[in-house]
Structures are given as structure tokens and as C-alpha cells.
Design an enzyme around this catalytic site. Structure first.
Site, PDB file in Angstrom:
ATOM      1  N   ARG A  14       0.808  -1.227   0.000  1.00  0.00           N
ATOM      2  CA  ARG A  14       0.000   0.000   0.000  1.00  0.00           C
ATOM      3  C   ARG A  14       0.838   1.274   0.000  1.00  0.00           C
ATOM      4  O   ARG A  14       0.315   2.364  -0.210  1.00  0.00           O
ATOM      5  CB  ARG A  14      -0.954  -0.011   1.199  1.00  0.00           C
ATOM      6  CG  ARG A  14      -2.151  -0.912   0.991  1.00  0.00           C
ATOM      7  CD  ARG A  14      -2.987  -1.014   2.237  1.00  0.00           C
ATOM      8  NE  ARG A  14      -2.390  -1.913   3.224  1.00  0.00           N
ATOM      9  CZ  ARG A  14      -2.786  -2.004   4.484  1.00  0.00           C
ATOM     10  NH1 ARG A  14      -3.760  -1.237   4.930  1.00  0.00           N
ATOM     11  NH2 ARG A  14      -2.204  -2.844   5.310  1.00  0.00           N
ATOM     12  N   TYR A  97       7.665  -5.017  15.677  1.00  0.00           N
ATOM     13  CA  TYR A  97       7.283  -4.891  14.276  1.00  0.00           C
ATOM     14  C   TYR A  97       8.073  -3.762  13.623  1.00  0.00           C
ATOM     15  O   TYR A  97       8.117  -2.656  14.161  1.00  0.00           O
ATOM     16  CB  TYR A  97       5.773  -4.591  14.178  1.00  0.00           C
ATOM     17  CG  TYR A  97       4.913  -5.774  14.555  1.00  0.00           C
ATOM     18  CD1 TYR A  97       4.973  -6.309  15.834  1.00  0.00           C
ATOM     19  CD2 TYR A  97       4.065  -6.354  13.626  1.00  0.00           C
ATOM     20  CE1 TYR A  97       4.210  -7.407  16.175  1.00  0.00           C
ATOM     21  CE2 TYR A  97       3.283  -7.453  13.960  1.00  0.00           C
ATOM     22  CZ  TYR A  97       3.366  -7.972  15.238  1.00  0.00           C
ATOM     23  OH  TYR A  97       2.620  -9.059  15.569  1.00  0.00           O
ATOM     24  N   LYS A 347      32.046  28.404   3.054  1.00  0.00           N
ATOM     25  CA  LYS A 347      32.313  26.966   3.033  1.00  0.00           C
ATOM     26  C   LYS A 347      33.668  26.672   3.629  1.00  0.00           C
ATOM     27  O   LYS A 347      34.638  27.325   3.279  1.00  0.00           O
ATOM     28  CB  LYS A 347      32.260  26.492   1.577  1.00  0.00           C
ATOM     29  CG  LYS A 347      32.402  25.014   1.407  1.00  0.00           C
ATOM     30  CD  LYS A 347      33.260  24.668   0.195  1.00  0.00           C
ATOM     31  CE  LYS A 347      34.576  24.104   0.647  1.00  0.00           C
ATOM     32  NZ  LYS A 347      35.481  23.769  -0.450  1.00  0.00           N
ATOM     33  N   ASN A 382      38.692  29.706  -5.003  1.00  0.00           N
ATOM     34  CA  ASN A 382      39.409  28.651  -4.288  1.00  0.00           C
ATOM     35  C   ASN A 382      39.652  27.418  -5.141  1.00  0.00           C
ATOM     36  O   ASN A 382      40.341  26.505  -4.732  1.00  0.00           O
ATOM     37  CB  ASN A 382      38.640  28.258  -3.024  1.00  0.00           C
ATOM     38  CG  ASN A 382      37.226  27.798  -3.328  1.00  0.00           C
ATOM     39  OD1 ASN A 382      36.610  28.251  -4.293  1.00  0.00           O
ATOM     40  ND2 ASN A 382      36.712  26.913  -2.524  1.00  0.00           N
TER      41      ASN A 382
HETATM   42  C1  UD1 Z   1      -1.098  -8.283  13.184  1.00  0.00           C
HETATM   43  C2  UD1 Z   1      -1.721  -9.144  14.275  1.00  0.00           C
HETATM   44  C3  UD1 Z   1      -2.940  -8.431  14.834  1.00  0.00           C
HETATM   45  C4  UD1 Z   1      -2.554  -7.066  15.369  1.00  0.00           C
HETATM   46  C5  UD1 Z   1      -1.841  -6.238  14.284  1.00  0.00           C
HETATM   47  C6  UD1 Z   1      -1.274  -4.989  14.879  1.00  0.00           C
HETATM   48  C7  UD1 Z   1      -1.303 -11.452  13.647  1.00  0.00           C
HETATM   49  C8  UD1 Z   1      -1.880 -12.679  13.049  1.00  0.00           C
HETATM   50  N1  UD1 Z   1      -2.105 -10.394  13.716  1.00  0.00           N
HETATM   51  O1  UD1 Z   1      -2.042  -8.178  12.140  1.00  0.00           O
HETATM   52  O2  UD1 Z   1      -3.498  -9.204  15.914  1.00  0.00           O
HETATM   53  O3  UD1 Z   1      -3.692  -6.360  15.815  1.00  0.00           O
HETATM   54  O4  UD1 Z   1      -0.747  -7.008  13.724  1.00  0.00           O
HETATM   55  O5  UD1 Z   1      -0.772  -4.156  13.892  1.00  0.00           O
HETATM   56  O6  UD1 Z   1      -0.166 -11.464  14.078  1.00  0.00           O
HETATM   57  N2  UD1 Z   1       5.227  -9.931   8.682  1.00  0.00           N
HETATM   58  C9  UD1 Z   1       6.320 -10.690   8.319  1.00  0.00           C
HETATM   59  N3  UD1 Z   1       6.095 -11.880   7.696  1.00  0.00           N
HETATM   60  C10 UD1 Z   1       4.848 -12.343   7.424  1.00  0.00           C
HETATM   61  C11 UD1 Z   1       3.743 -11.542   7.790  1.00  0.00           C
HETATM   62  C12 UD1 Z   1       3.963 -10.356   8.421  1.00  0.00           C
HETATM   63  O7  UD1 Z   1       7.453 -10.312   8.549  1.00  0.00           O
HETATM   64  O8  UD1 Z   1       4.770 -13.428   6.857  1.00  0.00           O
HETATM   65  C13 UD1 Z   1       5.461  -8.645   9.343  1.00  0.00           C
HETATM   66  C14 UD1 Z   1       4.977  -7.492   8.496  1.00  0.00           C
HETATM   67  O9  UD1 Z   1       6.025  -6.989   7.701  1.00  0.00           O
HETATM   68  C15 UD1 Z   1       4.568  -6.483   9.551  1.00  0.00           C
HETATM   69  C16 UD1 Z   1       4.134  -7.342  10.729  1.00  0.00           C
HETATM   70  O10 UD1 Z   1       4.702  -8.615  10.516  1.00  0.00           O
HETATM   71  O11 UD1 Z   1       5.644  -5.690   9.962  1.00  0.00           O
HETATM   72  C17 UD1 Z   1       2.619  -7.446  10.861  1.00  0.00           C
HETATM   73  O12 UD1 Z   1       2.075  -8.082   9.728  1.00  0.00           O
HETATM   74  P1  UD1 Z   1       0.653  -7.700   9.151  1.00  0.00           P
HETATM   75  O13 UD1 Z   1       0.328  -8.631   8.049  1.00  0.00           O
HETATM   76  O14 UD1 Z   1       0.606  -6.253   8.894  1.00  0.00           O
HETATM   77  O15 UD1 Z   1      -0.257  -8.062  10.413  1.00  0.00           O
HETATM   78  P2  UD1 Z   1      -1.743  -7.638  10.640  1.00  0.00           P
HETATM   79  O16 UD1 Z   1      -2.612  -8.394   9.705  1.00  0.00           O
HETATM   80  O17 UD1 Z   1      -1.834  -6.166  10.647  1.00  0.00           O
END
Ligand code: UD1
Ligand code: CA
Length: 454
Positions: A14, A97, A347, A382
Site C-alpha cells: 500500500r 514490528y 564553506k 578557491n
Molecule cells: C497483526 C496481528 C494483529 C494485530 C496487528 C497490529 C497477527 C496474526 N495479527 O495483524 O493481531 O492487531 O498485527 O498491527 O499477528 N510480517 C512478516 N512476515 C509475514 C507476515 C507479516 O514479517 O509473513 C510482518 C509485516 O512486515 C509487519 C508485521 O509482521 O511488519 C505485521 O504483519 P501484518 O500482516 O501487517 O499483520 P496484521 O494483519 O496487521
């Protein structure tokens, strides 16, 4: 031992950007830099950072963390599974995160301190007016956490819950590894949810403790440019509030941006549309006019920077006066009481105490003594196209307007250079030196316009 595990493999679709999401800048620094810093504030153990999309680009930005590759993004549980092999059984995993950058060390400390033998899992939760999109915290009649239910899997009653999962948690290592093995992807998104371990923890008979962040912005996540802009504003307000609390006068808190660290003395005044970058130190009584950019500068007591000035990598001692419309470039030192006026560029130079460069001048690679007066339009030449050379100007010298000093060259103490001179050889102390064609006037010369009148 605390082992931070930072999830940063997501694509950030996004954002609609070529730059991986965790490298998007907040107050001038990549999102991930903040998370790494917060982790490093609570433990010396190197964080494990799970990366996938743009892995090479992300790695190139940071030294220090241990990288874990998650080739396919199959969910937050799957991401933590990739790091589990490197997790000690005796460690407490602190799960963070990469796109929730502003969590504060104190909050993480509070979270980790909830973990002990009877409580192997602790959660950071928050009550939101609009819980849309988040996993909901489900509690029983005794207010005990029993599960986290993702939005897409929730019942209508569960959707009404306002306490949500921030995603951040602290989990005892051996238990975490055991629970990760039990994850499956039988849910609405077909992902391995990390949040399913909450249920396993409860099934194993443990109570789960929760804590809340000190500030709402600590748990604000970034998924698109709108959220990035919102977080930027929230963070700027937070930083400006801290300056106000220290007694700085900020004319409009919405029109000051801080992209780095600022230290201030007493009675500092900052006008509108100012950007402070890097390491900025403002002494007592410093006055910054409107529309100025200051990057890595240190200003002594009572320094005045007037409107539309751009300062980078410079140091100014007490009472220096700069601008309006001045440009000071790196490695410049302005001694006490020096005066740099409008449309002046300086400078890699040192300007002695009380010296004045007031109008339309370029001073580069110059060592200038005290009490020097530089006339309007003076230029130090310079650069010969290959090398840079230095100009040395002695104390109390006077350089007439529109002169060029062709470096390497020295102007002696108390010397005067006549206006309009091109100085290519050293000018001796206390004497007048000038290079100028003699002025002549042609008698009997008739201007064409007069000739026509005939
Ligand atoms: C997740 C939580 C949700 C919480 C929310 C808060 C889970 C299942 N859900 O949801 O309960 O309210 O965060 O923001 O954990 N990522 C990886 N690898 C993956 C998937 C995700 O590294 O395979 C990383 C993403 O880059 C991101 C973070 O994990 O930084 C969260 O992933 P995202 O898919 O955004 O989680 P949400 O669906 O928002
Ligand atoms: Ca998801």
C-alpha cells in the site's frame, strides 16, 4: 536474556513505493532504525530481524542486527518460526514490528518485566475507539485473556471489543518454540498467525498479563503514506512538546520539524517553518528566524539566525549574527560576534571574532582573522578546476567590494585591498594593494544618440 525479534518481511504494497516499507523515512530516518534503537535500549543482545521483501536493500542500510530470511510471507507466526532456531530456550523473546516504529524503551521494559516462570507470555494491548483492522483481545468472565481473534475471523460480538493486539509481546523462549510448532493456517487469511499462541498458552494453564503503552503513538503502525504522514505529525508534535517543556518559545508548534536531536539552553526562540536536522545545539538566548534550515550545527549564546538562512555543519560562538538569506556550509567556524549578511555563502572556513562578511560574498577554504571587513561582492577563487586552495586573511584586513582573491593567496594583517581588485599574489600587511585599470575619460566623445540629432 532478552532476545528482540523484529518482523520486517512484509512488502508494504500500500506504500506504492520501490523503497521497502521499513526503509520509508519518519523524521528523516528509516522506520526500522527506530525499532532497532528501542530494542537496543532494553538489551545488548543483537536483535533478530526477519526480512523478505527488499531484503538486500534493507540489509545494506544497517550494521549490527542478525538477519533472518523469510522467503515467503506466510504470516506473523511463520515469520517468528524462521527466527526460532536462533532463539535460546532460556531467553525471553521480545517480538516487535518493523512498521510500528515509535514504541518506547520504557514500554518494552514494562512488557518484559511481566514475564516469569508462572507467566511465560505477556502482551502489549491498547484500547482504541476504532479497533477496525486489529486483532481483538478476548477475555473471560474473570477478565483473563483467553485468545486473540483476528478481525477477519471474529464474530460480531468479538468485533465490538475495543481492546486490541498491538502485535508486540514478550514470550519465554522454550515455550514459544513449543507453541510455534502447533500453529496451522486454518483461518480466514490462510496464514500462520502468531496470535494463536495465546490460546495455547491458556490451554497450558498459564495466566497472561498485559500492559499498555505510555503514549498512543507508540503503537501506531504504518501501512500507507497517509498513516506515515499521520505518524510524522504525531511524532513532530511530541518532540516539539518536549522543547516547549524545556522553555523554548516555538511560535507555531505545527510549523517546526525536528529530524534528529536538539539540545537547548534557556530562552531559545524559534520562528515558523524551521527544520532542525541531525545534531543541533542551541545555546541560551539563540533566536532562529522564520524559514531556516539548520543541520548539524552548534550555536553559542545569543546567536541570531535571520529569515531564510541555511546552515549545515557549522559552529557559531556567542553573539554571531547570520542572514537573512545566508548559506553556511560544512566545516565552518564563526568566532564570537562575527557577522554574516545576506546572500553570503561560506564553506569550510573559519571567520575570526568580530569579522564581517555582510553582502553578496563567497568565502571558501579561508582562514580569516579577527576584525576583518569583507566588502560587498568579494569572492575567494578557491578552485582551479582540479584542486582547492586556501586563502588566508590577517586580522583587521579590509577587502574592498567586488574583489577576487585567487587562492592560494595571503592578505597580511591590516592590509587594504582596493575595490574591484583581482589579487593573485600575496598582499603585504598594513598597505594598500589594488589591481585596477586606470580610469580615463574621453573628451570630445559624442554619444550615438546625440549624433543622430545632427
Ligand atoms: C497483526 C496481528 C494483529 C494485530 C496487528 C497490529 C497477527 C496474526 N495479527 O495483524 O493481531 O492487531 O498485527 O498491527 O499477528 N510480517 C512478516 N512476515 C509475514 C507476515 C507479516 O514479517 O509473513 C510482518 C509485516 O512486515 C509487519 C508485521 O509482521 O511488519 C505485521 O504483519 P501484518 O500482516 O501487517 O499483520 P496484521 O494483519 O496487521
Ligand atoms: Ca495480515
Amino acid at each position: 536474556m532478552i532476545q528482540p525479534i523484529i518482523l520486517a518481511a512484509g512488502k508494504g504494497t500500500r506504500m506504492k513505493s520501490r523503497l521497502p516499507k521499513v526503509l520509508q523515512p519518519l523524521a528523516g530516518r528509516p522506520l526500522l532504525a527506530y525499532v532497532l534503537e528501542a530494542a537496543q535500549a532494553v538489551t545488548t543482545t543483537l536483535p533478530l530481524v526477519v526480512i523478505g521483501h527488499g531484503a538486500e536493500q534493507v540489509k545494506a542500510h544497517f550494521d549490527g542486527p542478525r538477519w533472518v530470511l523469510q522467503a515467503q510471507q506466510l504470516g506473523t507466526g511463520h515469520a517468528v518460526q524462521q527466527a526460532a532456531m536462533q532463539l535460546d530456550d532460556g531467553a525471553v523473546a521480545l517480538i516487535l514490528y518493523g512498521d510500528v516504529p515509535l514504541v518506547q524503551p520504557q514500554t518494552l521494559q514494562d512488557l518484559v518485566s511481566l514475564v516469569d516462570a508462572q507467566h511465560p507470555l505477556a502482551l502489549l494491548t491498547v484500547e482504541l475507539d476504532d479497533p477496525n483492522g486489529y486483532g481483538r483481545i478476548v477475555r473471560d468472565a474473570h477478565h483473563q485473556v483467553v485468545a486473540i481473534v483476528e478481525q477477519k475471523d471474529a464474530t460480531p460480538e468479538q468485533l465490538a471489543i475495543r481492546e486490541v493486539n498491538t502485535g508486540m509481546m514478550a514470550v519465554q523462549g522454550a515455550h514459544l518454540k513449543r507453541w510455534l510448532e502447533r500453529l496451522d493456517n486454518a483461518n480466514a487469511q490462510g496464514e500462520y498467525y502468531l496470535t494463536d499462541i495465546i490460546r495455547f498458552c491458556v490451554e497450558d494453564g498459564f495466566e497472561i498479563h498485559t500492559t499498555a503503552p505510555g503514549l498512543p503513538l507508540e503503537v501506531m503502525g504504518v501501512n500507507d503514506k497517509a498513516q506515515l504522514a499521520q505518524l510524522e505529525r504525531a511524532w513532530q508534535h511530541h518532540q516539539v512538546d518536549a522543547l516547549l517543556a524545556e522553555g523554548v518559545t516555538v511560535v507555531d508548534p505545527a510549523r517546526l520539524d525536528i529530524r534528529g536531536t536538539v539540545t537547548v539552553g534557556q530562552d531559545v526562540f524559534i520562528d515558523v517553518n524551521v527544520v532542525l536536522e541531525g545534531d543541533v545545539q542551541l545555546g541560551d538566548g539563540v533566536h532562529i528566524g522564520p524559514n531556516c534550515v539548520l543541520k548539524n550545527v552548534s550555536l553559542g549564546e545569543g546567536v541570531q539566525v535571520h529569515a531564510f538562512s541555511h546552515l549545515e555543519g557549522c559552529q557559531a560562538e556567542e553573539g554571531v549574527n547570520i542572514g537573512p538569506y545566508a548559506r553556511i556550509r560544512p566545516q565552518t567556524m564563526l568566532a564570537a560576534g562575527a557577522r554574516i549578511g545576506n546572500f553570503v555563502e561560506i564553506k569550510q572556513s573559519s571567520i575570526g571574532a568580530g569579522s564581517k562578511v555582510n553582502h553578496l560574498a563567497y568565502i571558501g577554504d579561508t582562514t580569516m582573522g579577527t576584525g576583518v571587513n569583507i566588502g560587498a561582492g568579494v569572492i575567494t577563487c578557491n578552485y582551479d578546476g582540479v584542486n582547492k586552495h586556501r586563502t588566508i586573511i590577517g586580522d583587521d584586513a579590509f577587502i574592498g567590494s567586488d574583489s577576487q582573491l585567487v587562492a592560494p593567496v595571503q592578505v597580511g594583517e591590516g592590509a587594504t585591498i582596493g575595490a574591484g581588485s583581482t589579487i593573485v599574489k600575496d598582499a603585504p600587511a598594513h598597505q594598500l594593494t589594488l589591481s585596477r585599470a586606470k580610469q580615463t575619460t574621453l573628451k570630445n566623445w559624442i554619444a550615438p544618440r546625440q549624433r543622430c540629432k545632427g
